[in-house]
Design a protein around this motif. Structure first.
Motif, PDB file in Angstrom:
ATOM      1  N   GLY A   1      -2.010  -3.908  -5.608  1.00  0.00           N
ATOM      2  CA  GLY A   1      -2.941  -3.472  -6.645  1.00  0.00           C
ATOM      3  C   GLY A   1      -2.263  -2.528  -7.626  1.00  0.00           C
ATOM      4  N   GLY A   2      -1.300  -1.783  -7.130  1.00  0.00           N
ATOM      5  CA  GLY A   2      -0.589  -0.817  -7.976  1.00  0.00           C
ATOM      6  C   GLY A   2       0.110  -1.456  -9.155  1.00  0.00           C
ATOM      7  N   HIS A   3       0.500  -2.731  -9.021  1.00  0.00           N
ATOM      8  CA  HIS A   3       1.087  -3.449 -10.156  1.00  0.00           C
ATOM      9  C   HIS A   3      -0.007  -4.158 -10.963  1.00  0.00           C
ATOM     10  CE1 HIS A   3       5.064  -2.649  -8.722  1.00  0.00           C
ATOM     11  NE2 HIS A   3       4.924  -3.366  -7.629  1.00  0.00           N
TER      12      HIS A   3
ATOM     13  N   GLN B   1       5.398   1.691 -13.622  1.00  0.00           N
ATOM     14  CA  GLN B   1       4.368   2.694 -13.367  1.00  0.00           C
ATOM     15  C   GLN B   1       4.935   3.989 -12.791  1.00  0.00           C
ATOM     16  OE1 GLN B   1       3.607  -0.601 -11.318  1.00  0.00           O
ATOM     17  NE2 GLN B   1       3.453  -1.197 -13.450  1.00  0.00           N
ATOM     18  N   ASN B   2       6.033   3.857 -12.061  1.00  0.00           N
ATOM     19  CA  ASN B   2       6.482   4.972 -11.215  1.00  0.00           C
ATOM     20  C   ASN B   2       7.508   5.869 -11.888  1.00  0.00           C
ATOM     21  OD1 ASN B   2       5.202   4.259  -8.460  1.00  0.00           O
ATOM     22  ND2 ASN B   2       6.010   2.332  -9.273  1.00  0.00           N
ATOM     23  N   ALA B   3       7.757   7.007 -11.239  1.00  0.00           N
ATOM     24  CA  ALA B   3       8.753   7.960 -11.739  1.00  0.00           C
ATOM     25  C   ALA B   3      10.166   7.424 -11.517  1.00  0.00           C
ATOM     26  CB  ALA B   3       8.571   9.303 -11.046  1.00  0.00           C
TER      27      ALA B   3
ATOM     28  N   GLY C   1      -4.450   4.023  -1.187  1.00  0.00           N
ATOM     29  CA  GLY C   1      -3.813   3.094  -2.137  1.00  0.00           C
ATOM     30  C   GLY C   1      -4.358   1.707  -1.921  1.00  0.00           C
ATOM     31  N   SER C   2      -3.810   0.719  -2.601  1.00  0.00           N
ATOM     32  CA  SER C   2      -4.439  -0.593  -2.543  1.00  0.00           C
ATOM     33  C   SER C   2      -4.394  -1.206  -1.140  1.00  0.00           C
ATOM     34  CB  SER C   2      -3.825  -1.525  -3.587  1.00  0.00           C
ATOM     35  OG  SER C   2      -2.463  -1.722  -3.343  1.00  0.00           O
ATOM     36  N   GLN C   3      -3.427  -0.787  -0.327  1.00  0.00           N
ATOM     37  CA  GLN C   3      -3.303  -1.370   1.019  1.00  0.00           C
ATOM     38  C   GLN C   3      -3.949  -0.514   2.110  1.00  0.00           C
ATOM     39  OE1 GLN C   3      -1.162  -4.254   0.812  1.00  0.00           O
ATOM     40  NE2 GLN C   3      -1.134  -3.706  -1.359  1.00  0.00           N
TER      41      GLN C   3
ATOM     42  N   PHE D   1     -11.728  -1.578   1.455  1.00  0.00           N
ATOM     43  CA  PHE D   1     -11.407  -1.533   0.030  1.00  0.00           C
ATOM     44  C   PHE D   1     -12.687  -1.281  -0.757  1.00  0.00           C
ATOM     45  CE2 PHE D   1     -10.368  -3.207  -4.184  1.00  0.00           C
ATOM     46  CZ  PHE D   1      -9.147  -2.567  -4.396  1.00  0.00           C
ATOM     47  N   PHE D   2     -12.661  -0.281  -1.621  1.00  0.00           N
ATOM     48  CA  PHE D   2     -13.813  -0.002  -2.471  1.00  0.00           C
ATOM     49  C   PHE D   2     -13.570  -0.618  -3.844  1.00  0.00           C
ATOM     50  CE2 PHE D   2     -13.824   3.482   0.613  1.00  0.00           C
ATOM     51  CZ  PHE D   2     -15.127   3.389   1.092  1.00  0.00           C
ATOM     52  N   THR D   3     -14.502  -1.463  -4.285  1.00  0.00           N
ATOM     53  CA  THR D   3     -14.301  -2.067  -5.611  1.00  0.00           C
ATOM     54  C   THR D   3     -14.757  -1.118  -6.723  1.00  0.00           C
ATOM     55  OG1 THR D   3     -16.412  -3.158  -5.311  1.00  0.00           O
ATOM     56  CG2 THR D   3     -14.456  -4.490  -4.899  1.00  0.00           C
TER      57      THR D   3
ATOM     58  N   GLY E   1       0.526   6.909  -5.081  1.00  0.00           N
ATOM     59  CA  GLY E   1       0.946   5.765  -5.885  1.00  0.00           C
ATOM     60  C   GLY E   1       0.630   6.058  -7.349  1.00  0.00           C
ATOM     61  N   ALA E   2       1.311   5.350  -8.244  1.00  0.00           N
ATOM     62  CA  ALA E   2       1.237   5.698  -9.666  1.00  0.00           C
ATOM     63  C   ALA E   2      -0.179   5.633 -10.232  1.00  0.00           C
ATOM     64  CB  ALA E   2       2.172   4.772 -10.451  1.00  0.00           C
ATOM     65  N   SER E   3      -0.917   4.549  -9.941  1.00  0.00           N
ATOM     66  CA  SER E   3      -2.270   4.447 -10.508  1.00  0.00           C
ATOM     67  C   SER E   3      -3.200   5.470  -9.885  1.00  0.00           C
ATOM     68  CB  SER E   3      -2.843   3.045 -10.314  1.00  0.00           C
ATOM     69  OG  SER E   3      -2.217   2.155 -11.197  1.00  0.00           O
ATOM     70  N   THR E   4      -3.041   5.699  -8.591  1.00  0.00           N
ATOM     71  CA  THR E   4      -3.869   6.703  -7.929  1.00  0.00           C
ATOM     72  C   THR E   4      -3.730   8.045  -8.645  1.00  0.00           C
ATOM     73  OG1 THR E   4      -3.676   5.580  -5.796  1.00  0.00           O
ATOM     74  CG2 THR E   4      -4.176   7.935  -5.737  1.00  0.00           C
ATOM     75  N   VAL E   5      -2.492   8.484  -8.854  1.00  0.00           N
ATOM     76  CA  VAL E   5      -2.256   9.778  -9.506  1.00  0.00           C
ATOM     77  C   VAL E   5      -2.813   9.758 -10.935  1.00  0.00           C
ATOM     78  CG1 VAL E   5      -0.435  11.340 -10.340  1.00  0.00           C
ATOM     79  CG2 VAL E   5      -0.238  10.285  -8.083  1.00  0.00           C
ATOM     80  N   SER E   6      -2.599   8.643 -11.640  1.00  0.00           N
ATOM     81  CA  SER E   6      -3.061   8.559 -13.034  1.00  0.00           C
ATOM     82  C   SER E   6      -4.585   8.616 -13.112  1.00  0.00           C
ATOM     83  CB  SER E   6      -2.564   7.258 -13.679  1.00  0.00           C
ATOM     84  OG  SER E   6      -1.165   7.207 -13.611  1.00  0.00           O
ATOM     85  N   GLU E   7      -5.257   7.922 -12.194  1.00  0.00           N
ATOM     86  CA  GLU E   7      -6.733   7.902 -12.216  1.00  0.00           C
ATOM     87  C   GLU E   7      -7.299   9.274 -11.867  1.00  0.00           C
ATOM     88  OE1 GLU E   7      -7.630   4.666  -9.530  1.00  0.00           O
ATOM     89  OE2 GLU E   7      -6.798   3.192 -10.917  1.00  0.00           O
ATOM     90  N   ILE E   8      -6.702   9.945 -10.877  1.00  0.00           N
ATOM     91  CA  ILE E   8      -7.165  11.286 -10.494  1.00  0.00           C
ATOM     92  C   ILE E   8      -7.053  12.223 -11.704  1.00  0.00           C
ATOM     93  CG2 ILE E   8      -6.500  13.330  -9.131  1.00  0.00           C
ATOM     94  CD1 ILE E   8      -5.824  11.362  -6.835  1.00  0.00           C
TER      95      ILE E   8
HETATM   96  C1  UD1 Z   1       3.456   1.664  -0.350  1.00  0.00           C
HETATM   97  C2  UD1 Z   1       3.849   1.320  -1.718  1.00  0.00           C
HETATM   98  O1  UD1 Z   1       4.865   0.699  -1.949  1.00  0.00           O
HETATM   99  N1  UD1 Z   1       3.018   1.734  -2.674  1.00  0.00           N
HETATM  100  C3  UD1 Z   1       3.270   1.476  -4.092  1.00  0.00           C
HETATM  101  C4  UD1 Z   1       2.121   0.646  -4.635  1.00  0.00           C
HETATM  102  O2  UD1 Z   1       0.955   1.365  -4.291  1.00  0.00           O
HETATM  103  P1  UD1 Z   1      -0.526   0.885  -4.483  1.00  0.00           P
HETATM  104  O3  UD1 Z   1      -0.622  -0.584  -4.602  1.00  0.00           O
HETATM  105  O4  UD1 Z   1      -1.330   1.586  -3.456  1.00  0.00           O
HETATM  106  O5  UD1 Z   1      -0.799   1.461  -5.945  1.00  0.00           O
HETATM  107  P2  UD1 Z   1      -1.421   2.703  -6.646  1.00  0.00           P
HETATM  108  O6  UD1 Z   1      -1.594   3.890  -5.813  1.00  0.00           O
HETATM  109  O7  UD1 Z   1      -0.646   2.830  -7.903  1.00  0.00           O
HETATM  110  O8  UD1 Z   1      -2.859   2.120  -7.021  1.00  0.00           O
HETATM  111  C5  UD1 Z   1      -3.851   1.903  -6.080  1.00  0.00           C
HETATM  112  C6  UD1 Z   1      -5.006   1.328  -6.824  1.00  0.00           C
HETATM  113  O9  UD1 Z   1      -5.936   0.800  -5.913  1.00  0.00           O
HETATM  114  C7  UD1 Z   1      -7.219   1.278  -6.249  1.00  0.00           C
HETATM  115  N2  UD1 Z   1      -8.026   1.277  -5.031  1.00  0.00           N
HETATM  116  C8  UD1 Z   1      -7.550   1.822  -3.882  1.00  0.00           C
HETATM  117  C9  UD1 Z   1      -8.315   1.809  -2.743  1.00  0.00           C
HETATM  118  C10 UD1 Z   1      -9.612   1.232  -2.783  1.00  0.00           C
HETATM  119  O10 UD1 Z   1     -10.362   1.191  -1.813  1.00  0.00           O
HETATM  120  N3  UD1 Z   1     -10.041   0.696  -3.954  1.00  0.00           N
HETATM  121  C11 UD1 Z   1      -9.279   0.709  -5.090  1.00  0.00           C
HETATM  122  O11 UD1 Z   1      -9.714   0.217  -6.138  1.00  0.00           O
HETATM  123  C12 UD1 Z   1      -6.995   2.632  -6.844  1.00  0.00           C
HETATM  124  O12 UD1 Z   1      -8.112   3.028  -7.603  1.00  0.00           O
HETATM  125  C13 UD1 Z   1      -5.738   2.372  -7.666  1.00  0.00           C
HETATM  126  O13 UD1 Z   1      -6.065   1.783  -8.898  1.00  0.00           O
HETATM  127  O14 UD1 Z   1       2.302   0.466  -6.054  1.00  0.00           O
HETATM  128  C14 UD1 Z   1       2.373   1.671  -6.818  1.00  0.00           C
HETATM  129  C15 UD1 Z   1       2.574   1.294  -8.292  1.00  0.00           C
HETATM  130  O15 UD1 Z   1       3.755   0.591  -8.494  1.00  0.00           O
HETATM  131  C16 UD1 Z   1       3.486   2.576  -6.311  1.00  0.00           C
HETATM  132  O16 UD1 Z   1       3.423   3.818  -6.994  1.00  0.00           O
HETATM  133  C17 UD1 Z   1       3.324   2.806  -4.825  1.00  0.00           C
HETATM  134  O17 UD1 Z   1       4.397   3.598  -4.339  1.00  0.00           O
END
Ligand code: UD1
Length: 375
Positions: free
Chosen positions: A14-16, A123-125, A192-194, A248-250, A267-274
């Motif tokens: 999901g992060g990508h 997305q990442n640093a 994160g997405s997983q 997973f929460f949509t 993860g990058a999107s998590t930090v950006s959304e927060i």
């Molecule tokens: C283990 C690993 O390799 N993780 C990488 C992966 O993380 P990962 O796929 O977890 O990506 P991110 O943390 O960037 O994004 C997670 C996304 O999932 C969403 N979300 C999460 C949980 C949920 O229940 N519902 C939901 O919608 C969050 O809102 C967010 O949009 O890709 C990111 C972006 O390249 C990288 O920074 C992470 O290092």
């Protein structure tokens, strides 16, 4: 009337895919038709992706050093390049934009061979392996958390920030409301997405250590992998803690907006959304990340005072309980963190990336684009 077609490529997690989805919405609004090239794994995240067509392209990772496995991976990727070439011939995209992950290798490589303008977004640093492999071939690079310094990022790189989805931008309008005695304290925990097994193991046990009034005030929303969800639910039920647990929460934007405190990976999107929504967070970087150092993603948010970074190795259940009860006892400190987080949010990232994509698609020079973006 449609301006033409842009092909987005995103795979893996999901992060990508979510930053690609954010860009797709913006491009649709600007009258571009968007197609998506991806792999099967990411499809479970693609429910809201506004693509005219989704193309499943074969790809493989160079995970192994075994020569037979390597040859097989190359062969699969080559098959993917031919598949992607056929798609590009048919849909004639004005540009191809990749968001990292090995499924983006064939479409981006095929586009560069066919002379189609290409952009990759990191997305990442720290740049991931697929993007590193493509970096020297593509027309331009956009960065979420790549260092601003041009000598590091390179002359073809523009820092746009990480685009967030429309629901996140909408949730950013909800101001942070500090908790008060007698009202619920909403804790959001996700990996994160997983998902992250560590939080399923550690957070319920930490909650068990809280005082009984604190447990009574707590309302937990926690993501737990399918294998762990029942166990996590049972612990909260036994403790009498109100909790919603799901793999997973949509509607993550709404959960973020409602949270008094977030505990998550970085993860990058998590930090950006927060940051865009502006909520206080305890970030626990994934300790085994292959390409990206999640600690680096979290750094700007932490430096601004919007989050605390806690390495997983330091987090005993006692420590988490202590952090949590301290946070619950100091609503004003959390409100200050929320404001600090918001101050480094980049809601404009999606607009900037859409502008950059249009500039690349129309063959404008990166220098000109930079000048315009600064003006
Ligand atoms: C283990 C690993 O390799 N993780 C990488 C992966 O993380 P990962 O796929 O977890 O990506 P991110 O943390 O960037 O994004 C997670 C996304 O999932 C969403 N979300 C999460 C949980 C949920 O229940 N519902 C939901 O919608 C969050 O809102 C967010 O949009 O890709 C990111 C972006 O390249 C990288 O920074 C992470 O290092």
């Amino acid at each position: 009337m449609s301006k033409g077609t842009i092909l987005l490529a995103a795979g893996g997690t999901g992060g990508h895919l979510f930053p690609a989805e954010a860009l797709a919405h913006a491009l649709n609004q600007r009258d571009w038709s968007v197609h998506l090239a991806t792999d099967e794994r990411v499809e479970r995240f693609a429910a809201n992706f506004p693509a005219e067509e989704v193309h499943r392209i074969r790809s493989a990772t160079f995970g192994s050093k075994n020569p037979v496995a390597l040859a097989r991976a190359l062969w699969t990727i080559w098959g993917g390049v031919r598949q992607a070439s056929a798609v590009i011939r048919r849909i004639r995209p004005a540009a191809v934009v990749g968001f990292g992950g090995y499924p983006t290798l064939p479409p981006l490589y095929a586009a560069t061979r066919r002379g189609v303008p290409t952009l990759i977004h990191e997305q990442n640093a720290v740049m991931g392996r697929a993007n590193r492999a493509l970096a020297s071939r593509v027309s331009a690079i956009a960065g979420g958390f790549l260092p601003e310094d041009e000598s590091v990022a390179g002359a073809r790189t523009v820092i746009t920030g990480n685009p967030v989805r429309p629901q996140v931008l909408a949730a950013a309008a909800t101001p942070y409301a500090p908790s008060s005695a007698g009202t619920p304290f909403r804790l959001l925990v996700f990996g994160g997405s997983q998902g992250a097994k560590f939080f399923s193991d550690a957070v319920p046990q930490a909650v068990a250590r809280l005082s009984s009034p604190a447990r009574g005030q707590l309302v937990v929303t926690q993501q737990a992998r399918a294998d762990d969800a029942e166990r996590v639910k049972a612990i909260y039920a036994e403790l009498g803690v109100r909790a919603e647990v799901s793999p997973f929460f949509t509607d993550m934007a709404a959960h973020l907006a409602a949270a008094h405190l977030v505990i998550s990976r970085s993860g990058a999107s998590t930090v950006s959304e927060i940051a865009v929504i502006g909520r206080p967070a305890l970030l626990v970087p994934y300790p085994h990340a292959l390409d990206h150092d999640q600690a680096a993603n979290a750094a700007a948010l932490a430096a601004a005072g919007g989050a605390e970074v806690h390495p997983q190795s330091t987090l005993s259940t006692e420590r988490i309980a202590a952090l949590l009860s301290a946070a619950m006892a100091e609503p004003q400190r959390l409100a200050t963190m929320a404001a600090a987080a918001k101050s480094v949010g980049r809601p404009e990232a999606v607009r900037l990336l859409a502008d950059f994509t249009e500039a690349i698609a129309s063959g404008r020079s990166i220098e000109d684009f930079r000048k315009e973006a600064r003006a």
